[in-house]
Enzyme design. Structure first.
Site, PDB file in Angstrom:
ATOM      1  N   LYS A   1       0.822  -1.209   0.000  1.00  0.00           N
ATOM      2  CA  LYS A   1       0.000   0.000   0.000  1.00  0.00           C
ATOM      3  C   LYS A   1       0.861   1.266   0.000  1.00  0.00           C
ATOM      4  O   LYS A   1       0.645   2.157  -0.831  1.00  0.00           O
ATOM      5  CB  LYS A   1      -0.889  -0.092   1.243  1.00  0.00           C
ATOM      6  CG  LYS A   1      -1.185   1.158   1.965  1.00  0.00           C
ATOM      7  CD  LYS A   1      -1.902   0.824   3.258  1.00  0.00           C
ATOM      8  CE  LYS A   1      -0.940   0.716   4.415  1.00  0.00           C
ATOM      9  NZ  LYS A   1      -0.709   1.970   5.100  1.00  0.00           N
ATOM     10  N   THR A   2       1.844   1.310   0.886  1.00  0.00           N
ATOM     11  CA  THR A   2       2.713   2.478   0.943  1.00  0.00           C
ATOM     12  C   THR A   2       3.496   2.606  -0.364  1.00  0.00           C
ATOM     13  O   THR A   2       3.724   3.699  -0.874  1.00  0.00           O
ATOM     14  CB  THR A   2       3.698   2.363   2.117  1.00  0.00           C
ATOM     15  OG1 THR A   2       2.947   2.020   3.281  1.00  0.00           O
ATOM     16  CG2 THR A   2       4.420   3.659   2.364  1.00  0.00           C
TER      17      THR A   2
ATOM     18  N   ASP B   1      -3.328   8.385   3.278  1.00  0.00           N
ATOM     19  CA  ASP B   1      -3.047   7.019   3.706  1.00  0.00           C
ATOM     20  C   ASP B   1      -4.027   6.606   4.808  1.00  0.00           C
ATOM     21  O   ASP B   1      -4.523   7.457   5.535  1.00  0.00           O
ATOM     22  CB  ASP B   1      -1.612   7.002   4.254  1.00  0.00           C
ATOM     23  CG  ASP B   1      -1.089   5.588   4.390  1.00  0.00           C
ATOM     24  OD1 ASP B   1      -1.687   4.679   3.799  1.00  0.00           O
ATOM     25  OD2 ASP B   1      -0.069   5.409   5.088  1.00  0.00           O
ATOM     26  N   GLU B   2      -4.289   5.338   4.956  1.00  0.00           N
ATOM     27  CA  GLU B   2      -5.146   4.812   6.040  1.00  0.00           C
ATOM     28  C   GLU B   2      -6.472   5.567   6.144  1.00  0.00           C
ATOM     29  O   GLU B   2      -6.862   6.005   7.228  1.00  0.00           O
ATOM     30  CB  GLU B   2      -4.400   4.906   7.389  1.00  0.00           C
ATOM     31  CG  GLU B   2      -3.033   4.270   7.404  1.00  0.00           C
ATOM     32  CD  GLU B   2      -3.067   2.768   7.641  1.00  0.00           C
ATOM     33  OE1 GLU B   2      -4.131   2.136   7.420  1.00  0.00           O
ATOM     34  OE2 GLU B   2      -2.026   2.221   8.025  1.00  0.00           O
TER      35      GLU B   2
ATOM     36  N   GLN C   1      -9.129  -3.321   8.335  1.00  0.00           N
ATOM     37  CA  GLN C   1      -8.080  -2.967   9.295  1.00  0.00           C
ATOM     38  C   GLN C   1      -8.453  -1.734  10.118  1.00  0.00           C
ATOM     39  O   GLN C   1      -7.582  -1.101  10.707  1.00  0.00           O
ATOM     40  CB  GLN C   1      -6.756  -2.737   8.571  1.00  0.00           C
ATOM     41  CG  GLN C   1      -6.191  -4.010   7.951  1.00  0.00           C
ATOM     42  CD  GLN C   1      -4.857  -3.766   7.279  1.00  0.00           C
ATOM     43  OE1 GLN C   1      -3.830  -3.656   7.937  1.00  0.00           O
ATOM     44  NE2 GLN C   1      -4.869  -3.668   5.966  1.00  0.00           N
TER      45      GLN C   1
ATOM     46  N   ARG D   1       0.006 -10.108  10.616  1.00  0.00           N
ATOM     47  CA  ARG D   1       1.382  -9.640  10.854  1.00  0.00           C
ATOM     48  C   ARG D   1       2.377 -10.756  10.584  1.00  0.00           C
ATOM     49  O   ARG D   1       3.574 -10.509  10.400  1.00  0.00           O
ATOM     50  CB  ARG D   1       1.595  -9.170  12.312  1.00  0.00           C
ATOM     51  CG  ARG D   1       0.758  -7.997  12.789  1.00  0.00           C
ATOM     52  CD  ARG D   1       0.796  -6.843  11.871  1.00  0.00           C
ATOM     53  NE  ARG D   1      -0.369  -6.875  10.988  1.00  0.00           N
ATOM     54  CZ  ARG D   1      -0.490  -6.128   9.892  1.00  0.00           C
ATOM     55  NH1 ARG D   1       0.473  -5.323   9.545  1.00  0.00           N
ATOM     56  NH2 ARG D   1      -1.562  -6.200   9.124  1.00  0.00           N
TER      57      ARG D   1
END
Length: 613
Positions: A36-37, A231-232, A262, A568
DNA sequence: GGTCACACAGTTTTT
DNA sequence: CTGTGTGACC
C-alpha cells in the site's frame, strides 16, 4: 535509473494501474501486506516524474509521523533526492508529507488570524487539556468527583470530531451528563482562548471552520494542492473527512488508500464508513483492489480471510499470495497465564537454540491489553531472552520532560496558565527564582538549549533527583535526551511545535539496540510484520474485550483487530489462550475466543499434544 | 512545602 | 496487582 519507467518496475498490474491513474478520484483498497505504501509513494513519484506535476502541488496526509517520515524517505529515494532530517520536506523538491494535525497547525499559523487565532498559539496535549478541564469545572462549580474530567474531555473531543462547537453543543446535549458537559465545554474553550492554546482536536476543527468561513483561503489551498493523497483513509474521523472534501473540492484529485478490515480506531472517532461513502461523494470514483499479499503464507491468509468474513458491516478483500502454503496455525491451550508465557518461551527457545535460522528480532508477541505484558516480561527476563516493549509512557508524557517543557512553554507564552500551574507545583521557591530569571533573560536572544540549561540551573530542578537512585537516573537520562532534541531546534517556537506534534524516536538505550523479541498490543502491531507471531490471551472477555461485547459494531472492531494481528505473521502463527487467568489480581475462567472458532479447523493444529510429558 | 498513606480505577492510542 | 492522584499531616 532516472528513467520514468523505472517507477513502474516491480509493481503488479493493479499497483501499476493505481500509480498511473490520471485525474479524478481514486480509491485504493489495499489489504495487509499488499504494498500500500509502495503504491502511494510510487504514485506521487510518477505524478512528479512522468506527469511533470510540481511537487508543491501534491499533498500527502498520514496519521502518524512515523508513516509520514517513511513516505518522505521512500519518495526521496524514488526521486533520487538526498534528504536529511533537518531539511526534510522544506527542501521544496518533495511534496508536503505530514500528519493531518501538522498540516492543520501549519495552516492555522499562517491564516488562523482570520479566526482570531494568534500565530504563536500553543498546542495543548492531553495532560494540558485535563488541567484546563479542571479549571473549567472549578469555574462553573462542577465537582470532579461527580464527573470525571477525563470523561468530560472525551465527550468534548468527540463533539469536536463531529464538528460541534461549544456554542452549538447545548442544543444536542441530552441528560444530566451532557448538560454538564455543555457548560464545561463553553468555559473550556474560553480558557483555551485566554491561554492562546488549541488542543489537538481544535487543529482540525478550526481549520475546517476557517475553510468554511473564508472561501478565499480555501481556494488558495485548493489551488496549491491539486493532488491530495491520503493514507489509512479508514482511520479518518468526521473532521478529517470534511477537511479532505474541502481540500479536493475543486479538482477532485483525491487518492485515498485504506482497508475497512483494518479499521481498529473506532474508539477514538475513526469511521471506516468514510472509506465506503467515497462512492457516493464521487460518482466517478475509480476503485482498485490490491489483494496480492507479499508477506504471509497462503494458510495464514486463508485462516485470516475466513475469520474476517464473519464481519458483515464492511467489504472484505480476498488476499492471495505466491508464497507457499506454509505451516498450519498452531493453537495452544494454557492452564494459566504463567503456562501461556512458559509455552511462548519454550517455543522461541526451540527456534533460537535448536536451529541457527532465527534471531530474537524475528518474533513478536501480541496481546489485547497492556496489563498482560508483565507476566510475559517476567518470563522473558527469567529465560534471558532479550525483549523490547513497544508502548508504555511516551517520551513527551514523562513527568520530568513535562516539567522541563512547562518552563519553556511558559517562557514562550506567559498566557499558558497550565504550564504556570505545573511549575508552581514544583515548589514556590523554584517558581520565584524562575520568574526572576524570566524577567532578566527576556531580552537576551537565547537558543533553546541555553535557555533549558539556564532554567535547570537557576531553579535547581535537577536536585529533585538522586543519581544513585535507578528511577531517578532514568529521569536524568531522559532530560539529557531532551537536551539533545533542543540542540536540533535553536528557535524555541520551532522546538515547542516539534515537541507538541512529533513523538521522539525512543528509547536509544542499550538493550533496545540488541536484537529482541517484540512485545506489544495488537493495536501497536499495525503496519509491522514478523516471521513468527504469537497472539496471546484469546479468551472471551479479553479478546474480544468485555467492553466490546455489547454491540455488534464493537465485536466487529475486535475481529478486525484480530485480523490485523493474524496478518502480521510471515511464516508461522501461534494462538494461545488460558483456561484460567489472573487479571488485575482477580482469578477468572474464560471460554476460548469466538475468533479462534471462526477459523476453519483444517487450518489449525493443536500444540498441546507435543508438550505432553 | 514536602512527604506519606490511602483510595481507586484499570481496553485499545495518535496527534 | 500496581500506578496514579488526592488529601491529611508534620
Amino acid at each position: 535509473m532516472t528513467d520514468n519507467f523505472s517507477i513502474l518496475d516491480h509493481l503488479n498490474p493493479p499497483q501499476q494501474e493505481a500509480v498511473t491513474f490520471g485525474e479524478g478520484p481514486l480509491l485504493i483498497l489495499a489489504g495487509p501486506g499488499s504494498g500500500k505504501t509502495r503504491a502511494l509513494t510510487h504514485r506521487a513519484a510518477y505524478l512528479i516524474k512522468k506527469n511533470k506535476i510540481n511537487p508543491e502541488n501534491i499533498l500527502l496526509l498520514t496519521f502518524t509521523n512515523k508513516a509520514a517520515d517513511e513516505m518522505k524517505e521512500r519518495l526521496a529515494k524514488l526521486l533520487d533526492h538526498q534528504v536529511t532530517k533537518q531539511q526534510s520536506s522544506s527542501a521544496a523538491k518533495l511534496p508536503f508529507a505530514g500528519t493531518f494535525h501538522s498540516f492543520c497547525a501549519r495552516i492555522l499559523r499562517i491564516d488562523g488570524r482570520q479566526l482570531n487565532i494568534p500565530p504563536s498559539f500553543t498546542i495543548y496535549d492531553t495532560t494540558d487539556q485535563r488541567e484546563a478541564i479542571k479549571m473549567a469545572m472549578n469555574e462553573v462549580d462542577i465537582s470532579e468527583k461527580q464527573f470525571k474530567p477525563i470523561a468530560i474531555l472525551k465527550t468534548i473531543s468527540q463533539a469536536k470530531n463531529e464538528l460541534i462547537s461549544a456554542t452549538e453543543y447545548p442544543q444536542y446535549a441530552r441528560g444530566l451528563f451532557q448538560t454538564n458537559v455543555a457548560q464545561i465545554y463553553l468555559v473550556y474553550q474560553k480558557i483555551l482562548k485566554k491561554h492562546q492554546a488549541l488542543d489537538f482536536d481544535d487543529l482540525l476543527f478550526q481549520t475546517v471552520r476557517l475553510f468554511q468561513k473564508e472561501k478565499q483561503i480555501l481556494t488558495k489551498y485548493q489551488n496549491q494542492f491539486h493532488y491530495v493523497l491520503i493514507d489509512e483513509y479508514q482511520d479518518t474521523n468526521q473532521a478529517q473527512y470534511i477537511l479532505t472534501r474541502q481540500l479536493v473540492g475543486k479538482w477532485h484529485n483525491l487518492c485515498a488508500v485504506g482497508d475497512a478490515s483494518q479499521a481498529i480506531y473506532g474508539f477514538r472517532g475513526a469511521n471506516y464508513r468514510n472509506l465506503l461513502s467515497l462512492k457516493n461523494d464521487f460518482p466517478d470514483l475509480k476503485i482498485i483492489n490490491l489483494e496480492q499479499n507479499y508477506r504471509s503464507t497462503q494458510i495464514i491468509l486463508d485462516a485470516a480471510n475466513e475469520m474476517i468474513k464473519k464481519n458483515t458491516n464492511h467489504p472484505i478483500l480476498n488476499l492471495w499470495t505466491q508464497n507457499g502454503k506454509g505451516q498450519l496455525v498452531s493453537l495452544y491451550e494454557a492452564r494459566s497465564e504463567l503456562d501461556e508465557a512458559a509455552f511462548i518461551i519454550k517455543k522461541i527457545g526451540e527456534y533460537l537454540f535448536q536451529t541457527n535460522d532465527f534471531s530474537p528480532a524475528d518474533f513478536a508477541v501480541l496481546y489485547r491489553t497492556n496489563a498482560q505484558s508483565r507476566v510475559l516480561e517476567e518470563a522473558f527476563l527469567h529465560a534471558s531472552i532479550p525483549y523490547r516493549l513497544v508502548g508504555g509512557t511516551r517520551f513527551y508524557e514523562k513527568k520530568e520532560i513535562k516539567d522541563c517543557l512547562a518552563h519553556l512553554k511558559y517562557y514562550a507564552n506567559p498566557q499558558n496558565k497550565v504550564a504556570y500551574k505545573r511549575i508552581e507545583k514544583l515548589g514556590k521557591r523554584r517558581l520565584k527564582k524562575f520568574l526572576i530569571f524570566l524577567k532578566k533573560s527576556k531580552e537576551k536572544n537565547l537558543s533553546t538549549l541555553e535557555l533549558l540549561d539556564k532554567i535547570l540551573k537557576t531553579t535547581g530542578y535537577l536536585d529533585l533527583y538522586d543519581v544513585k537512585n535507578k528511577d531517578d537516573l532514568a529521569r536524568l537520562e531522559n532530560i539529557k535526551e531532551l537536551r539533545s532534541v533542543a540542540t536540533e531546534f535553536l528557535d524555541l517556537t520551532k522546538f515547542l511545535e516539534n515537541v507538541a506534534l512529533f513523538e521522539q524516536e525512543y528509547p536509544t538505550s542499550l538493550e533496545a539496540s540488541l536484537p529482541s523479541v517484540t512485545l506489544m498490543t495488537t493495536h501497536a502491531a499495525k503496519g509491522t510484520e514478523y516471521p513468527i507471531v504469537f497472539i496471546v490471551g484469546l479468551e472471551e472477555g479479553l479478546f474480544p474485550h468485555s467492553r466490546s461485547l455489547l454491540e455488534k459494531e464493537g465485536i466487529e472492531e475486535e475481529r478486525r483487530l484480530f485480523y490485523v494481528g493474524m496478518t502480521r505473521a510471515k511464516r508461522k502463527l501461534y494462538l494461545t489462550y488460558a483456561r484460567r487467568r489472573l487479571y488485575f489480581g482477580q482469578k477468572s475462567t474464560n471460554a476460548i475466543s469466538r475468533f479462534v472458532n471462526d477459523i476453519p479447523s483444517h487450518f489449525i493444529e493443536f500444540a498441546n499434544e507435543n508438550l505432553l510429558e
